[in-house]
Design a protein around this motif. Sequence first.
Motif, PDB file in Angstrom:
ATOM      1  N   UNK A   1       0.810  -1.227   0.000  1.00  0.00           N
ATOM      2  CA  UNK A   1       0.000   0.000   0.000  1.00  0.00           C
ATOM      3  C   UNK A   1       0.845   1.280   0.000  1.00  0.00           C
ATOM      4  N   UNK A   2       1.896   1.413   0.845  1.00  0.00           N
ATOM      5  CA  UNK A   2       2.692   2.653   0.816  1.00  0.00           C
ATOM      6  C   UNK A   2       3.384   2.888  -0.535  1.00  0.00           C
ATOM      7  N   UNK A   3       3.797   1.828  -1.195  1.00  0.00           N
ATOM      8  CA  UNK A   3       4.452   1.965  -2.500  1.00  0.00           C
ATOM      9  C   UNK A   3       3.453   2.437  -3.556  1.00  0.00           C
ATOM     10  N   UNK A   4       2.261   1.846  -3.523  1.00  0.00           N
ATOM     11  CA  UNK A   4       1.209   2.247  -4.468  1.00  0.00           C
ATOM     12  C   UNK A   4       0.772   3.682  -4.177  1.00  0.00           C
ATOM     13  N   UNK A   5       0.595   4.000  -2.913  1.00  0.00           N
ATOM     14  CA  UNK A   5       0.182   5.356  -2.537  1.00  0.00           C
ATOM     15  C   UNK A   5       1.225   6.380  -2.968  1.00  0.00           C
ATOM     16  N   UNK A   6       2.491   6.053  -2.818  1.00  0.00           N
ATOM     17  CA  UNK A   6       3.575   6.953  -3.234  1.00  0.00           C
ATOM     18  C   UNK A   6       3.501   7.225  -4.738  1.00  0.00           C
ATOM     19  N   UNK A   7       3.298   6.187  -5.526  1.00  0.00           N
ATOM     20  CA  UNK A   7       3.175   6.356  -6.990  1.00  0.00           C
ATOM     21  C   UNK A   7       1.949   7.194  -7.329  1.00  0.00           C
ATOM     22  N   UNK A   8       0.837   6.924  -6.639  1.00  0.00           N
ATOM     23  CA  UNK A   8      -0.374   7.701  -6.893  1.00  0.00           C
ATOM     24  C   UNK A   8      -0.167   9.164  -6.509  1.00  0.00           C
ATOM     25  N   UNK A   9       0.451   9.406  -5.360  1.00  0.00           N
ATOM     26  CA  UNK A   9       0.668  10.782  -4.903  1.00  0.00           C
ATOM     27  C   UNK A   9       1.510  11.572  -5.899  1.00  0.00           C
ATOM     28  N   UNK A  10       2.504  10.927  -6.500  1.00  0.00           N
ATOM     29  CA  UNK A  10       3.321  11.591  -7.521  1.00  0.00           C
ATOM     30  C   UNK A  10       2.450  11.994  -8.706  1.00  0.00           C
ATOM     31  N   UNK A  11       1.625  11.062  -9.180  1.00  0.00           N
ATOM     32  CA  UNK A  11       0.715  11.363 -10.291  1.00  0.00           C
ATOM     33  C   UNK A  11      -0.268  12.458  -9.903  1.00  0.00           C
ATOM     34  N   UNK A  12      -0.839  12.361  -8.717  1.00  0.00           N
ATOM     35  CA  UNK A  12      -1.831  13.346  -8.272  1.00  0.00           C
ATOM     36  C   UNK A  12      -1.222  14.743  -8.183  1.00  0.00           C
ATOM     37  N   UNK A  13       0.003  14.837  -7.706  1.00  0.00           N
ATOM     38  CA  UNK A  13       0.668  16.144  -7.611  1.00  0.00           C
ATOM     39  C   UNK A  13       0.883  16.757  -8.996  1.00  0.00           C
ATOM     40  N   UNK A  14       1.320  15.951  -9.947  1.00  0.00           N
ATOM     41  CA  UNK A  14       1.541  16.451 -11.306  1.00  0.00           C
ATOM     42  C   UNK A  14       0.228  16.879 -11.961  1.00  0.00           C
ATOM     43  N   UNK A  15      -0.811  16.070 -11.782  1.00  0.00           N
ATOM     44  CA  UNK A  15      -2.114  16.396 -12.363  1.00  0.00           C
ATOM     45  C   UNK A  15      -2.692  17.640 -11.686  1.00  0.00           C
ATOM     46  N   UNK A  16      -2.483  17.767 -10.385  1.00  0.00           N
ATOM     47  CA  UNK A  16      -2.958  18.950  -9.669  1.00  0.00           C
ATOM     48  C   UNK A  16      -2.263  20.218 -10.174  1.00  0.00           C
ATOM     49  N   UNK A  17      -0.986  20.131 -10.449  1.00  0.00           N
ATOM     50  CA  UNK A  17      -0.260  21.285 -11.010  1.00  0.00           C
ATOM     51  C   UNK A  17      -0.861  21.675 -12.355  1.00  0.00           C
ATOM     52  N   UNK A  18      -1.166  20.673 -13.187  1.00  0.00           N
ATOM     53  CA  UNK A  18      -1.789  20.951 -14.480  1.00  0.00           C
ATOM     54  C   UNK A  18      -3.163  21.589 -14.276  1.00  0.00           C
ATOM     55  N   UNK A  19      -3.928  21.052 -13.335  1.00  0.00           N
ATOM     56  CA  UNK A  19      -5.270  21.568 -13.073  1.00  0.00           C
ATOM     57  C   UNK A  19      -5.213  23.024 -12.621  1.00  0.00           C
ATOM     58  N   UNK A  20      -4.253  23.339 -11.777  1.00  0.00           N
ATOM     59  CA  UNK A  20      -4.080  24.721 -11.322  1.00  0.00           C
ATOM     60  C   UNK A  20      -3.780  25.635 -12.507  1.00  0.00           C
ATOM     61  N   UNK A  21      -2.916  25.193 -13.414  1.00  0.00           N
ATOM     62  CA  UNK A  21      -2.618  25.994 -14.615  1.00  0.00           C
ATOM     63  C   UNK A  21      -3.869  26.199 -15.462  1.00  0.00           C
ATOM     64  N   UNK A  22      -4.675  25.134 -15.601  1.00  0.00           N
ATOM     65  CA  UNK A  22      -5.906  25.243 -16.393  1.00  0.00           C
ATOM     66  C   UNK A  22      -6.839  26.280 -15.774  1.00  0.00           C
ATOM     67  N   UNK A  23      -6.998  26.232 -14.464  1.00  0.00           N
ATOM     68  CA  UNK A  23      -7.901  27.173 -13.793  1.00  0.00           C
ATOM     69  C   UNK A  23      -7.401  28.609 -13.929  1.00  0.00           C
ATOM     70  N   UNK A  24      -6.090  28.796 -13.793  1.00  0.00           N
ATOM     71  CA  UNK A  24      -5.539  30.143 -13.936  1.00  0.00           C
ATOM     72  C   UNK A  24      -5.708  30.648 -15.365  1.00  0.00           C
ATOM     73  N   UNK A  25      -5.532  29.767 -16.315  1.00  0.00           N
ATOM     74  CA  UNK A  25      -5.688  30.143 -17.723  1.00  0.00           C
ATOM     75  C   UNK A  25      -7.129  30.588 -17.987  1.00  0.00           C
ATOM     76  N   UNK A  26      -8.093  29.845 -17.449  1.00  0.00           N
ATOM     77  CA  UNK A  26      -9.505  30.191 -17.638  1.00  0.00           C
ATOM     78  C   UNK A  26      -9.844  31.511 -16.936  1.00  0.00           C
TER      79      UNK A  26
END
Length: 162
Positions: free
Chosen positions: A134-159
């Motif tokens: 579970x910690x290994x899977x969560x770590x991989x997910x957290x990395x993906x979630x952080x990157x996607x969140x950064x993209x989402x923030x850029x999208x919101x700022x752009x809009x």
Amino acid sequence: MRDVLRVTVATILAVCATSAAAKTHPSYLTGNYCDTLVEQFVDSGMRSLGKYVNENFNPQYRGGIRNTINFLNQRSDWLGECDAYLSDTASTRIFHDEENTKAIFAAMQALAKELQLVRDGVEFPDETGVNNPKPFIKNRFDTLAELVDQHHTRMLMKKQFQ
């Protein structure tokens, strides 16, 4: 006459070479379709993936792991198709720029690979020696979630500034 024939043949060959090198994309690919696909992945897709990893992940249930791997691979394929389309037609990338796009795709692949290792029975011992992936899977997910969140923030700022 020979010069005219040479020029004509050279022109035809150049046109044929250009046509053969031109990339074709399915007709359903549009900028709007790709934007909608990204929004769906960023919103409900990541929310669903987060709920699975944080609440429902159990290494004993191989079917749920398989479904999650299939989800990641399918979304990666769809988003990759849109990325190629946008790169060829609009000189943009699906996730802001090339660096972020590659990072998000790499994070999706890393999570799918880690899940496949769990599904294959690879053990992830914790400090006590108990298998606990579970910690290994969560770590991989957290990395993906952080990157996607950064993209989402850029999208919101752009809009916001449109």
